[in-house]
Design a protein around this motif. Sequence first.
Motif, mmCIF file in Angstrom:
data_model
loop_
_atom_site.group_PDB
_atom_site.id
_atom_site.type_symbol
_atom_site.label_atom_id
_atom_site.label_comp_id
_atom_site.label_asym_id
_atom_site.label_seq_id
_atom_site.Cartn_x
_atom_site.Cartn_y
_atom_site.Cartn_z
ATOM 1 N N ARG A 295 2.978 -9.432 -6.693
ATOM 2 C CA ARG A 295 3.076 -7.956 -6.286
ATOM 3 C C ARG A 295 1.670 -7.343 -5.762
ATOM 4 O O ARG A 295 1.874 -6.495 -5.127
ATOM 5 C CB ARG A 295 3.473 -7.382 -7.820
ATOM 6 C CG ARG A 295 4.613 -7.612 -8.166
ATOM 7 C CD ARG A 295 4.972 -7.383 -9.818
ATOM 8 N NE ARG A 295 4.993 -5.955 -9.937
ATOM 9 C CZ ARG A 295 5.919 -5.073 -9.809
ATOM 10 N NH1 ARG A 295 7.441 -5.900 -9.633
ATOM 11 N NH2 ARG A 295 5.928 -3.677 -10.226
ATOM 12 N N GLU A 296 0.407 -7.989 -6.440
ATOM 13 C CA GLU A 296 -0.721 -7.728 -5.845
ATOM 14 C C GLU A 296 -0.961 -7.752 -4.543
ATOM 15 O O GLU A 296 -1.306 -7.022 -3.579
ATOM 16 C CB GLU A 296 -1.884 -8.098 -6.451
ATOM 17 C CG GLU A 296 -1.967 -7.932 -8.202
ATOM 18 C CD GLU A 296 -2.653 -6.779 -8.203
ATOM 19 O OE1 GLU A 296 -2.931 -5.931 -7.566
ATOM 20 O OE2 GLU A 296 -2.974 -6.658 -9.598
ATOM 21 N N ILE A 297 -0.612 -9.172 -4.068
ATOM 22 C CA ILE A 297 -0.475 -9.414 -2.409
ATOM 23 C C ILE A 297 0.395 -8.436 -1.518
ATOM 24 O O ILE A 297 -0.028 -8.002 -0.645
ATOM 25 C CB ILE A 297 -0.254 -10.715 -2.195
ATOM 26 C CG1 ILE A 297 -1.167 -11.764 -3.007
ATOM 27 C CG2 ILE A 297 -0.097 -11.173 -0.943
ATOM 28 C CD1 ILE A 297 -1.206 -13.275 -2.934
ATOM 29 N N SER A 298 1.660 -8.276 -2.164
ATOM 30 C CA SER A 298 2.506 -7.339 -1.316
ATOM 31 C C SER A 298 2.269 -6.188 -1.126
ATOM 32 O O SER A 298 2.193 -5.566 -0.115
ATOM 33 C CB SER A 298 3.970 -7.720 -1.958
ATOM 34 O OG SER A 298 4.647 -9.065 -2.290
ATOM 35 N N VAL B 93 -3.185 -3.820 -9.731
ATOM 36 C CA VAL B 93 -4.465 -2.936 -9.939
ATOM 37 C C VAL B 93 -5.288 -3.360 -8.503
ATOM 38 O O VAL B 93 -5.753 -2.183 -7.719
ATOM 39 C CB VAL B 93 -5.352 -3.503 -10.979
ATOM 40 C CG1 VAL B 93 -6.561 -2.808 -11.077
ATOM 41 C CG2 VAL B 93 -4.437 -2.759 -12.431
ATOM 42 N N PHE B 94 -5.559 -4.533 -8.388
ATOM 43 C CA PHE B 94 -6.315 -4.988 -7.048
ATOM 44 C C PHE B 94 -5.767 -4.665 -5.869
ATOM 45 O O PHE B 94 -6.474 -4.241 -4.707
ATOM 46 C CB PHE B 94 -6.739 -6.242 -7.347
ATOM 47 C CG PHE B 94 -7.498 -6.716 -8.756
ATOM 48 C CD1 PHE B 94 -8.792 -6.157 -8.700
ATOM 49 C CD2 PHE B 94 -6.994 -7.210 -9.721
ATOM 50 C CE1 PHE B 94 -9.480 -6.546 -10.020
ATOM 51 C CE2 PHE B 94 -7.588 -7.427 -10.850
ATOM 52 C CZ PHE B 94 -8.779 -7.226 -11.068
ATOM 53 N N GLY B 95 -4.431 -5.026 -5.815
ATOM 54 C CA GLY B 95 -3.688 -4.792 -4.462
ATOM 55 C C GLY B 95 -3.924 -3.088 -3.992
ATOM 56 O O GLY B 95 -4.224 -2.785 -2.971
ATOM 57 N N PRO B 96 -3.384 -1.977 -4.834
ATOM 58 C CA PRO B 96 -3.679 -0.640 -4.637
ATOM 59 C C PRO B 96 -5.105 -0.231 -4.244
ATOM 60 O O PRO B 96 -5.196 0.309 -3.471
ATOM 61 C CB PRO B 96 -3.012 -0.073 -5.656
ATOM 62 C CG PRO B 96 -2.089 -1.001 -6.282
ATOM 63 C CD PRO B 96 -2.728 -2.413 -6.039
ATOM 64 N N LEU C 265 -8.388 -11.379 5.510
ATOM 65 C CA LEU C 265 -8.077 -11.023 4.187
ATOM 66 C C LEU C 265 -6.522 -10.969 4.109
ATOM 67 O O LEU C 265 -5.956 -11.590 3.169
ATOM 68 C CB LEU C 265 -8.637 -9.543 3.774
ATOM 69 C CG LEU C 265 -9.944 -9.484 3.487
ATOM 70 C CD1 LEU C 265 -10.537 -8.146 3.239
ATOM 71 C CD2 LEU C 265 -10.629 -10.429 2.548
ATOM 72 N N MET C 266 -5.993 -10.311 4.941
ATOM 73 C CA MET C 266 -4.347 -10.353 5.186
ATOM 74 C C MET C 266 -3.699 -11.859 5.110
ATOM 75 O O MET C 266 -2.849 -12.090 4.611
ATOM 76 C CB MET C 266 -4.000 -9.405 6.191
ATOM 77 C CG MET C 266 -4.266 -7.926 6.245
ATOM 78 S SD MET C 266 -3.892 -7.020 7.302
ATOM 79 C CE MET C 266 -2.038 -6.889 7.338
ATOM 80 N N VAL D 113 9.788 -7.750 -0.947
ATOM 81 C CA VAL D 113 9.061 -8.868 -1.728
ATOM 82 C C VAL D 113 8.458 -8.402 -2.907
ATOM 83 O O VAL D 113 8.674 -9.000 -3.893
ATOM 84 C CB VAL D 113 8.272 -9.636 -0.784
ATOM 85 C CG1 VAL D 113 7.232 -10.640 -1.506
ATOM 86 C CG2 VAL D 113 8.969 -10.141 0.467
ATOM 87 N N TYR D 114 7.887 -7.182 -2.692
ATOM 88 C CA TYR D 114 7.347 -6.621 -3.905
ATOM 89 C C TYR D 114 8.284 -6.276 -5.097
ATOM 90 O O TYR D 114 8.058 -6.517 -6.202
ATOM 91 C CB TYR D 114 6.580 -5.445 -3.579
ATOM 92 C CG TYR D 114 5.886 -4.482 -4.541
ATOM 93 C CD1 TYR D 114 4.709 -4.734 -5.389
ATOM 94 C CD2 TYR D 114 6.545 -3.339 -5.067
ATOM 95 C CE1 TYR D 114 4.100 -4.203 -6.170
ATOM 96 C CE2 TYR D 114 6.028 -2.736 -6.220
ATOM 97 C CZ TYR D 114 4.905 -3.101 -6.716
ATOM 98 O OH TYR D 114 4.351 -2.158 -7.770
#
Length: 563
Positions: A495-498, A303-306, A350-351, A559-560
């Motif tokens: 997954r969020e980070i990727s 959710v947060f990653g996208p 952030l990255m 990775v994702y």
Amino acid sequence: CHHCRSRSASAPAETSKIHYEKFWLYRHCSSVQQRDRQAQKAGQLFSGLLAVNVVFLGSAFISSMIFNKVAITLADVWILLSILKVLCLFWIIYYLLGISQQPHAVLYRDSHAGAIWIRGSVLLFGSCSILLNVFQIGYSIILIHCKSRVEIVFPSIGILFICTQAYFLWHHSKDCIQVQHNLTRCGLMLTIATNLLLWLLAVTNDTLHMEIESQLREVEQRFAGKAPFSHPHWCNETTLCTCPNMTICKVFQKGYILLYPFNTEYCLVCCSVLYVMWKNVGRRISHHHMPHTKPKFKLQGVVFGPLLGTSAVIIGACVFMMYQIQATSLVPSRQVFVIYYSYYIVLLPLMSVGAVIGTIIHALEKKELDTLKNPTRSLDVVLLMGAALGQIGMSYFSIVALVATDPRDLLNSLALSYSVLIIFQNITQNVFVIDGLHRQRTPPGKEEDTKEGQNREVYSQRRVSVLELGQEIRKASVSYIHIYSNLSWKRRVLREISFFLVLCNIILWVMPTFGAHPIFENGMERSFYGYSTWFVIVNFGLPLGVFYRMHSVGGLLEVYVTA
């Protein structure tokens, strides 16, 4: 070679289907396997030497064209590259119609090679390169009175070469060819060398184009009463063959300028795919190395990653459009550089933080490293490390120039922060991606508890009653749910980070690809190092930086998917 004879007895019975390699230097060894290994190394050495010689010859031509335009012209370089393209075309056609059609030619296919995003990139950049050549042909036809015939023939051969090579890579990038090993290696290396020379020519041509464009702007500023900047005397030569006042000519010209960066990316992507094919020539893959199920891309549980990534893309697109409008004007606004650098200064930390958190989670997961031989993964690591040197090198040159001039100035301090953050972000992202690529693909709960794994193995080896079997199933189910609940938050965060980093790298790829080059436009480093020196640094670093962003997207998607 007595040890070779002892090994020959243990050769598998089905070796009649395997085409072992032969080489005249290693006929003295009677073992088939020993001769095969030595012949494979010799074939790789000789094909590598062929590529090195072709690259040096082409580089000498291109360098001579740059430094001595009278003796070696651009037309001479085009003739050489056209000959190399025709040779590559003959070999690719022979591979498609001859080598790959032989019995037992492709017994194995590398499941890791030729990922869909890589082959999609070949088609995308190849299509843009074809349009580029079409625009170049149209532009040359309009200016036929001052253009040579070679400027029409060269892009025509280029279109045929791009189409054939793209078809070849789309259908055969996973091949582990088992026949005509030496010829295949030499053909692949010749094609790699040709693509490298096309990339080198594209970089140098882009350098000259950007230099002429910027110097014309400075000439306009001088006529407008601004302080002139010193420029070479050959700037006036650009007026000899100018585009007439025609709409179609302007379309060809603008389209050529817009699509030019995609040609450099196409050459680099093709080189990476061809190198993996070269490493896979003669490779025999055992069945336990082949994955039974391929992980698929699913947008679930994130959710947060996208959301954050989409916000970064939208804001970046707005900043990019503002920059393009202002920076292409006669007098670029100082404010647009401040906005551009500020966007990077907010996004890059952030990255970096996301990559550091992802690396820590990788360490906490306690998943074993995948140490199996994988040429695709090895190349991914080399490309990530090598391509990152482009941005890192430019950043260090910028840091020296900015610190030596006036680091307290607002624009200089922003550019200095930008350079430092670029270095840190590249390093942290590389560590995160490379660590993720080396993790084994295991489903949640598997091999997390060694004691329970041993117990399941013991129970599977003995006869149990229906009641005991039901109890063991319940225990295994409870254990699986418990382990999955403990690991799911780590997988979700990965997954969020990727996904966030994927979207960020996409916008950081788009901005420099379509012409946002503040590291040159602001003029600070250019005035410190000099015009020609800084152009060499920027135009070798920028294509590598663009390629790094594009290649990082593929690694982060891997990775994702496997998280």
